[in-house]
Design an enzyme around this catalytic site. Sequence first.
Site, short mmCIF file in Angstrom:
data_model
loop_
_atom_site.label_atom_id
_atom_site.label_comp_id
_atom_site.label_asym_id
_atom_site.label_seq_id
_atom_site.Cartn_x
_atom_site.Cartn_y
_atom_site.Cartn_z
N ILE A 155 -34.24 40.07 -30.03
CA ILE A 155 -33.71 40.34 -31.37
C ILE A 155 -32.57 41.37 -31.32
CG2 ILE A 155 -34.29 41.23 -33.67
CD1 ILE A 155 -37.20 40.17 -33.11
N ARG A 231 -41.39 47.65 -36.35
CA ARG A 231 -42.74 48.02 -36.76
C ARG A 231 -42.66 49.36 -37.48
NH1 ARG A 231 -43.81 43.58 -36.24
NH2 ARG A 231 -45.36 42.55 -34.94
N GLU A 260 -48.24 49.55 -44.04
CA GLU A 260 -47.98 48.31 -44.78
C GLU A 260 -49.20 47.43 -44.91
OE1 GLU A 260 -44.97 46.59 -42.09
OE2 GLU A 260 -46.38 44.96 -41.72
N HIS A 292 -42.13 42.82 -44.93
CA HIS A 292 -42.29 42.23 -43.59
C HIS A 292 -41.94 40.73 -43.65
CE1 HIS A 292 -44.43 43.07 -39.55
NE2 HIS A 292 -43.58 42.07 -39.39
N GLN A 293 -40.75 40.45 -44.16
CA GLN A 293 -40.36 39.05 -44.39
C GLN A 293 -39.24 38.60 -43.47
OE1 GLN A 293 -38.51 39.46 -48.56
NE2 GLN A 293 -37.04 38.14 -47.55
N ALA A 294 -38.87 39.45 -42.49
CA ALA A 294 -37.72 39.09 -41.65
C ALA A 294 -37.94 37.76 -40.93
CB ALA A 294 -37.42 40.20 -40.65
P1 NAD Z 1 -38.50 41.75 -26.90
O1 NAD Z 1 -39.75 41.95 -26.12
O2 NAD Z 1 -37.60 40.60 -26.57
O3 NAD Z 1 -37.62 43.08 -26.83
C1 NAD Z 1 -38.16 44.36 -26.98
C2 NAD Z 1 -37.25 45.32 -26.23
O4 NAD Z 1 -37.76 46.64 -26.43
C3 NAD Z 1 -37.23 45.06 -24.72
O5 NAD Z 1 -35.89 45.00 -24.25
C4 NAD Z 1 -37.98 46.24 -24.15
O6 NAD Z 1 -37.50 46.61 -22.86
C5 NAD Z 1 -37.65 47.29 -25.18
N1 NAD Z 1 -38.52 48.47 -25.09
C6 NAD Z 1 -39.80 48.51 -24.61
N2 NAD Z 1 -40.24 49.77 -24.64
C7 NAD Z 1 -39.23 50.52 -25.15
C8 NAD Z 1 -39.10 51.91 -25.42
N3 NAD Z 1 -40.09 52.78 -25.15
N4 NAD Z 1 -37.92 52.35 -25.91
C9 NAD Z 1 -36.91 51.48 -26.16
N5 NAD Z 1 -36.99 50.16 -25.93
C10 NAD Z 1 -38.14 49.69 -25.43
O7 NAD Z 1 -38.95 41.70 -28.41
P2 NAD Z 1 -38.17 41.05 -29.63
O8 NAD Z 1 -38.56 39.62 -29.74
O9 NAD Z 1 -36.74 41.43 -29.57
O10 NAD Z 1 -38.90 41.81 -30.84
C11 NAD Z 1 -38.71 43.19 -31.06
C12 NAD Z 1 -39.71 43.68 -32.08
O11 NAD Z 1 -39.42 43.06 -33.34
C13 NAD Z 1 -41.16 43.25 -31.80
O12 NAD Z 1 -41.80 44.18 -30.97
C14 NAD Z 1 -41.78 43.20 -33.17
O13 NAD Z 1 -42.44 44.43 -33.39
C15 NAD Z 1 -40.61 43.08 -34.12
N6 NAD Z 1 -40.66 41.84 -34.91
C16 NAD Z 1 -40.59 41.94 -36.26
C17 NAD Z 1 -40.62 40.79 -37.05
C18 NAD Z 1 -40.51 40.85 -38.56
O14 NAD Z 1 -40.79 39.85 -39.24
N7 NAD Z 1 -40.09 41.97 -39.13
C19 NAD Z 1 -40.75 39.56 -36.44
C20 NAD Z 1 -40.78 39.48 -35.04
C21 NAD Z 1 -40.74 40.62 -34.28
#
Ligand code: NAD
Length: 350
Positions: A155, A231, A260, A292-294
């Site tokens: 993302i 989160r 939330e 939480h609708q993304a």
């Molecule tokens: P991903 O696993 O592809 O990427 C997460 C990144 O965070 C990785 O590059 C990882 O190395 C990095 N990371 C790990 N520990 C870290 C730290 N201590 N400091 C900085 N970076 C760190 O995950 P993604 O698919 O890109 O998703 C990211 C987050 O988005 C998920 O963890 C989830 O919580 C959130 N999400 C939200 C929604 C929503 O509807 N709002 C939907 C999907 C995911």
Amino acid sequence: MKKLAFFDTKPYDRESFDRLNAGRYDIRYFETRLTAAALPLADGCDAACAFVNAEIDRAVVEGLVERGIRVLAMRCAGYNNVDFKAAYEKGLTVVRVPAYSPYAIAEHAAALLLALNRHIHRAAARTRDFNFSLAGLTGFDLHGKTAGVVGTGRIGRIFADICKGFGMKVLAYDAFPNPDSGLDYVALDRLLAESDVVSLHCPLMPETRHMVNAEALAKAKRGFTLINTSRGGLVDSEALLSALRDGTIGAAGLDVYEEESEWFYEDRSEEIRRNETLALLVSMPNVIVTSHQAFLTHEALANIAETTLANLDAFFSGAPLENEICYRCLGTGGAAKSDCHRRTNGRCMK
Ligand code: NAD
């Protein structure tokens, strides 16, 4: 036919799962969340499916296993709400949907940024009331500004590309920097000090809880815009409130909130007793909260259903589980540890 206890069902879940299931599983839809009290609903089922705000603690894990359920299919990407130690000890396999549409989340983050910067939420409310005044609606060009992307996984990288499309300079921070991403990685302190926009895209873990706290905010560029679609627990809400009040943070776009789980996804408009911090946040003109609708796009919902059903197919057919998460492999940035069974038999759990 295997029976699936499907918790926290919303109409859009049912629609996408029914369309793709096509009679493969006997899906029992329940509106309630998966909690210890809701466990009897899973009696006689072979698998359980839960969503992002379920609290999968030890009692829930034990309750599932006692009912003969050996697989929990999380239909979400984040997994901070699962007690993986308990799952590992009790032999409960946990699978998830690692990527259903990173575009959905990154685009929602961009939508929050644009709406806040150009005061779209306030403008729409005004014109609906036939108030066509522009006073107080001045924004700033994103072009030429600096975006700080925290977490450069699926993302975060798409959000970085969107920002580059606006002509922004992008700074990145990640605990596991990706050398092939072409991103300019800097220390978190520098990112905070130089960024006009900071967007959070890393997982919630003990080491990232409250990474945006009073100490971090003291290092940030004054008046920056904070976007959190990751989160809620990444941000200390009380520190966020004070920073919004004193101008440290100029605007905040929040798709997630620390507490939330008690409020999001339901109509709480009739409730008088409200979460005070959340009530203050939603009342501020420079804050937009979405519930939480993304993830909520047609494409993402279809992918969630497809991957969840494929995860269950793989589990029941004995195939390798590429979307399994286990206690021992946590904190590796997604890779299986050298001594994990996944290296040899494609599954973390024996
Ligand atoms: P991903 O696993 O592809 O990427 C997460 C990144 O965070 C990785 O590059 C990882 O190395 C990095 N990371 C790990 N520990 C870290 C730290 N201590 N400091 C900085 N970076 C760190 O995950 P993604 O698919 O890109 O998703 C990211 C987050 O988005 C998920 O963890 C989830 O919580 C959130 N999400 C939200 C929604 C929503 O509807 N709002 C939907 C999907 C995911």
